[in-house]
Design a protein around this motif. Sequence first.
Motif, PDB file in Angstrom:
ATOM      1  N   ALA A  26     -19.883  15.112  39.413  1.00  0.00           N
ATOM      2  CA  ALA A  26     -20.676  15.129  40.647  1.00  0.00           C
ATOM      3  C   ALA A  26     -21.950  15.947  40.460  1.00  0.00           C
ATOM      4  N   GLN A  27     -21.839  17.089  39.796  1.00  0.00           N
ATOM      5  CA  GLN A  27     -23.009  17.939  39.548  1.00  0.00           C
ATOM      6  C   GLN A  27     -24.031  17.203  38.691  1.00  0.00           C
ATOM      7  N   LEU A  28     -23.553  16.486  37.669  1.00  0.00           N
ATOM      8  CA  LEU A  28     -24.445  15.718  36.809  1.00  0.00           C
ATOM      9  C   LEU A  28     -25.221  14.689  37.633  1.00  0.00           C
ATOM     10  N   MET A  29     -24.528  14.018  38.548  1.00  0.00           N
ATOM     11  CA  MET A  29     -25.167  13.000  39.386  1.00  0.00           C
ATOM     12  C   MET A  29     -26.295  13.603  40.224  1.00  0.00           C
ATOM     13  N   VAL A  30     -26.025  14.760  40.837  1.00  0.00           N
ATOM     14  CA  VAL A  30     -27.032  15.392  41.701  1.00  0.00           C
ATOM     15  C   VAL A  30     -28.231  15.873  40.887  1.00  0.00           C
ATOM     16  N   VAL A  31     -27.973  16.491  39.723  1.00  0.00           N
ATOM     17  CA  VAL A  31     -29.061  17.062  38.934  1.00  0.00           C
ATOM     18  C   VAL A  31     -29.918  15.965  38.300  1.00  0.00           C
ATOM     19  N   LEU A  32     -29.264  14.937  37.732  1.00  0.00           N
ATOM     20  CA  LEU A  32     -30.066  13.907  37.077  1.00  0.00           C
ATOM     21  C   LEU A  32     -30.870  13.095  38.088  1.00  0.00           C
ATOM     22  N   ASP A  33     -30.405  13.079  39.352  1.00  0.00           N
ATOM     23  CA  ASP A  33     -31.125  12.322  40.373  1.00  0.00           C
ATOM     24  C   ASP A  33     -32.494  12.920  40.661  1.00  0.00           C
ATOM     25  N   ALA A  34     -32.668  14.203  40.319  1.00  0.00           N
ATOM     26  CA  ALA A  34     -33.968  14.848  40.539  1.00  0.00           C
ATOM     27  C   ALA A  34     -35.028  14.294  39.590  1.00  0.00           C
ATOM     28  N   THR A  35     -34.618  13.783  38.401  1.00  0.00           N
ATOM     29  CA  THR A  35     -35.603  13.275  37.433  1.00  0.00           C
ATOM     30  C   THR A  35     -35.502  11.783  37.168  1.00  0.00           C
ATOM     31  N   ILE A  36     -34.322  11.194  37.389  1.00  0.00           N
ATOM     32  CA  ILE A  36     -34.124   9.776  37.040  1.00  0.00           C
ATOM     33  C   ILE A  36     -35.087   8.873  37.806  1.00  0.00           C
ATOM     34  N   VAL A  37     -35.375   9.249  39.056  1.00  0.00           N
ATOM     35  CA  VAL A  37     -36.238   8.418  39.907  1.00  0.00           C
ATOM     36  C   VAL A  37     -37.705   8.541  39.479  1.00  0.00           C
ATOM     37  N   ASN A  38     -38.076   9.679  38.871  1.00  0.00           N
ATOM     38  CA  ASN A  38     -39.474   9.876  38.457  1.00  0.00           C
ATOM     39  C   ASN A  38     -39.948   8.790  37.495  1.00  0.00           C
ATOM     40  N   ILE A  39     -39.075   8.438  36.519  1.00  0.00           N
ATOM     41  CA  ILE A  39     -39.454   7.432  35.529  1.00  0.00           C
ATOM     42  C   ILE A  39     -39.530   6.045  36.174  1.00  0.00           C
ATOM     43  N   ALA A  40     -38.686   5.807  37.200  1.00  0.00           N
ATOM     44  CA  ALA A  40     -38.662   4.498  37.868  1.00  0.00           C
ATOM     45  C   ALA A  40     -39.752   4.360  38.925  1.00  0.00           C
ATOM     46  N   LEU A  41     -40.400   5.477  39.276  1.00  0.00           N
ATOM     47  CA  LEU A  41     -41.329   5.470  40.414  1.00  0.00           C
ATOM     48  C   LEU A  41     -42.473   4.461  40.294  1.00  0.00           C
ATOM     49  N   PRO A  42     -43.156   4.345  39.132  1.00  0.00           N
ATOM     50  CA  PRO A  42     -44.243   3.356  39.056  1.00  0.00           C
ATOM     51  C   PRO A  42     -43.788   1.925  39.362  1.00  0.00           C
ATOM     52  N   SER A  43     -42.614   1.526  38.824  1.00  0.00           N
ATOM     53  CA  SER A  43     -42.093   0.176  39.069  1.00  0.00           C
ATOM     54  C   SER A  43     -41.709  -0.010  40.530  1.00  0.00           C
ATOM     55  N   ALA A  44     -41.047   0.998  41.117  1.00  0.00           N
ATOM     56  CA  ALA A  44     -40.625   0.914  42.526  1.00  0.00           C
ATOM     57  C   ALA A  44     -41.844   0.854  43.440  1.00  0.00           C
ATOM     58  N   GLN A  45     -42.858   1.621  43.109  1.00  0.00           N
ATOM     59  CA  GLN A  45     -44.080   1.639  43.920  1.00  0.00           C
ATOM     60  C   GLN A  45     -44.718   0.253  43.970  1.00  0.00           C
ATOM     61  N   GLN A  46     -44.759  -0.404  42.815  1.00  0.00           N
ATOM     62  CA  GLN A  46     -45.373  -1.742  42.740  1.00  0.00           C
ATOM     63  C   GLN A  46     -44.542  -2.766  43.512  1.00  0.00           C
ATOM     64  N   ASP A  47     -43.237  -2.740  43.340  1.00  0.00           N
ATOM     65  CA  ASP A  47     -42.351  -3.711  44.005  1.00  0.00           C
ATOM     66  C   ASP A  47     -42.374  -3.581  45.522  1.00  0.00           C
ATOM     67  N   LEU A  48     -42.390  -2.342  46.009  1.00  0.00           N
ATOM     68  CA  LEU A  48     -42.266  -2.106  47.448  1.00  0.00           C
ATOM     69  C   LEU A  48     -43.614  -1.963  48.145  1.00  0.00           C
ATOM     70  N   GLY A  49     -44.697  -2.034  47.375  1.00  0.00           N
ATOM     71  CA  GLY A  49     -46.029  -1.934  47.971  1.00  0.00           C
ATOM     72  C   GLY A  49     -46.321  -0.556  48.557  1.00  0.00           C
ATOM     73  N   ILE A  50     -45.821   0.495  47.886  1.00  0.00           N
ATOM     74  CA  ILE A  50     -46.062   1.865  48.362  1.00  0.00           C
ATOM     75  C   ILE A  50     -47.451   2.301  47.901  1.00  0.00           C
ATOM     76  N   SER A  51     -48.240   2.842  48.796  1.00  0.00           N
ATOM     77  CA  SER A  51     -49.599   3.271  48.444  1.00  0.00           C
ATOM     78  C   SER A  51     -49.548   4.522  47.571  1.00  0.00           C
ATOM     79  N   ASP A  52     -50.654   4.774  46.850  1.00  0.00           N
ATOM     80  CA  ASP A  52     -50.732   5.977  46.007  1.00  0.00           C
ATOM     81  C   ASP A  52     -50.582   7.239  46.848  1.00  0.00           C
ATOM     82  N   GLY A  53     -51.128   7.200  48.063  1.00  0.00           N
ATOM     83  CA  GLY A  53     -51.051   8.363  48.950  1.00  0.00           C
ATOM     84  C   GLY A  53     -49.648   8.658  49.432  1.00  0.00           C
ATOM     85  N   ASN A  54     -48.821   7.606  49.520  1.00  0.00           N
ATOM     86  CA  ASN A  54     -47.456   7.776  50.059  1.00  0.00           C
ATOM     87  C   ASN A  54     -46.377   7.899  48.995  1.00  0.00           C
ATOM     88  N   ARG A  55     -46.700   7.600  47.735  1.00  0.00           N
ATOM     89  CA  ARG A  55     -45.636   7.541  46.719  1.00  0.00           C
ATOM     90  C   ARG A  55     -44.941   8.890  46.530  1.00  0.00           C
TER      91      ARG A  55
END
Length: 509
Positions: A26-55
């Motif tokens: 459980a601890q691993l899940m919480v801690v890795l979640d702080a960084t795992i999304v950072n690498i996925a952020l550019p792809s998620a931003q493009q798919d969901l149409g999130i603006s640079d100001g809101n990302r």
Amino acid sequence: MSQTAVKAPSVPDSNRWKALVFIALAQLMVVLDATIVNIALPSAQQDLGISDGNRQWVVTAYALAFGGLLLFGGRIADLWGRKRAFVVGLGGFAAASALGGAATNEAMMFGARALQGVFGALLAPAALSLLAVMFTDAKERAKAFGIYGAIAGAGGAVGLILGGFLTEYLDWRWTFFVNIPFAVIAAAGAWFVIREPEGGRNRNPLDIPGVLLSTLGLVALVYGFTRAESNGWGDAVTVGMFVASGVLLLAFVITEAKVKAPLLPLRVVTDRNRGGIYLSLGLAIIGMFGLFLFLTYYLQIVQGYSPVKTGFAFLPMIVGMITGSTQIGTRLMTRVAPRLLMGPGFLVAAVGMLLLTQLEVDSSYAGLLLPAMLLLGLGMGTAFMPAMSLATMGVKPQDSGVASAMVNTSQQVGGAIGTALLNTIAASATTSYVADHIGGAASKSQQQLVQLEGMVEGYTSAIWFAVGILVAAALIAFTFVNAGKPGSGPATASADGAEEELAVPVVAH
């Protein structure tokens, strides 16, 4: 209360070690979640149409909810029971992750991230306080916290590797969906295996004014630093957030000193050892969080690494953290005073950070980055483990949840400060370097080189500050943390003997 009058509760050995597996997962899940999304952020931003100001809200929504509600989550664990809070936190985190993975627009994504933060704030303190009440023998506690400390330290780097793999070979949505099996396995295992010691639950009514003041104060503080990163330190809203945070947190301290059943009993943080640990851990995290960000950008933008290759480049740091925590820390924790592991640990990490001040555009990975990351991992792993153990040792059983929450709070606030402060220093140095050198660059390729050199100049300027911050963490550990080495049985009293309950570890009465 005499030290011989209290016996550790009877929790079968096999159950304790099985429980550790699910708590660590459980601890691993919480801690890795702080960084795992950072690498996925550019792809998620493009798919969901999130603006640079809101990302930034993909990261900020999680940080605000998690950082703001940690003390509340810790006290809920004390009220409900740690096992129940742990399982509910896991279930909620899994549901929020499913929502994030299925997001179809930015509002749904931001809501899911905030919900992850809410349930993470319930889950994280419950996990640490379960360890504190289940492992009371000094040698067993050293092993258990060695494993927990390795995961807490290395989880962020594991998140970078996993995030890179999932984003490159599957889809960014799997950086959310991957949490579901983690949470389901950990919750099912915890429900059937964990036997929380009887007693020690806090039966006092919830301190509502304390909850409101601490939550609003911490949210304002974390948001102030987050906004400073994007809008600058002189921004009116940024300054307003810092002022509001100061007023709210001061009111919180005054309230806690007066009410009969405070959310955070001041004795938890005013104890010399625990106060020193919260402060030194927070400072260490300031240095580490900024580094994760700089090295990720350096490897991908300057060196041209893929997300997966970037993740694997952090492996030496993970190896160092696991070695420092489970081998050095665990073996020495029952033999030497905690400050003799924490202080040198932070100094070794500072040496690793010092090597990184020599970064250049074409620096060798094997010659510079690998040894630097090994030293950083070894130092942090060695220091984190005794710090987490001592921070939860000696508090009254009914306060163990909130004491655990303070460990997480110091890390969360430290992360927000580190990201904002070091990014600001780096951006300023980069701008200055480019302005001074761009005039002499005639061709486009020369201009691009100046831009890259400017980025690296920014990173190294910020890393110098991180070196100083880690040295300060070491000095605080040497100065404030004065507990002696643990005995062979339950933990011994702190050196100043300020609190009678420090004569025993966190056990049920």
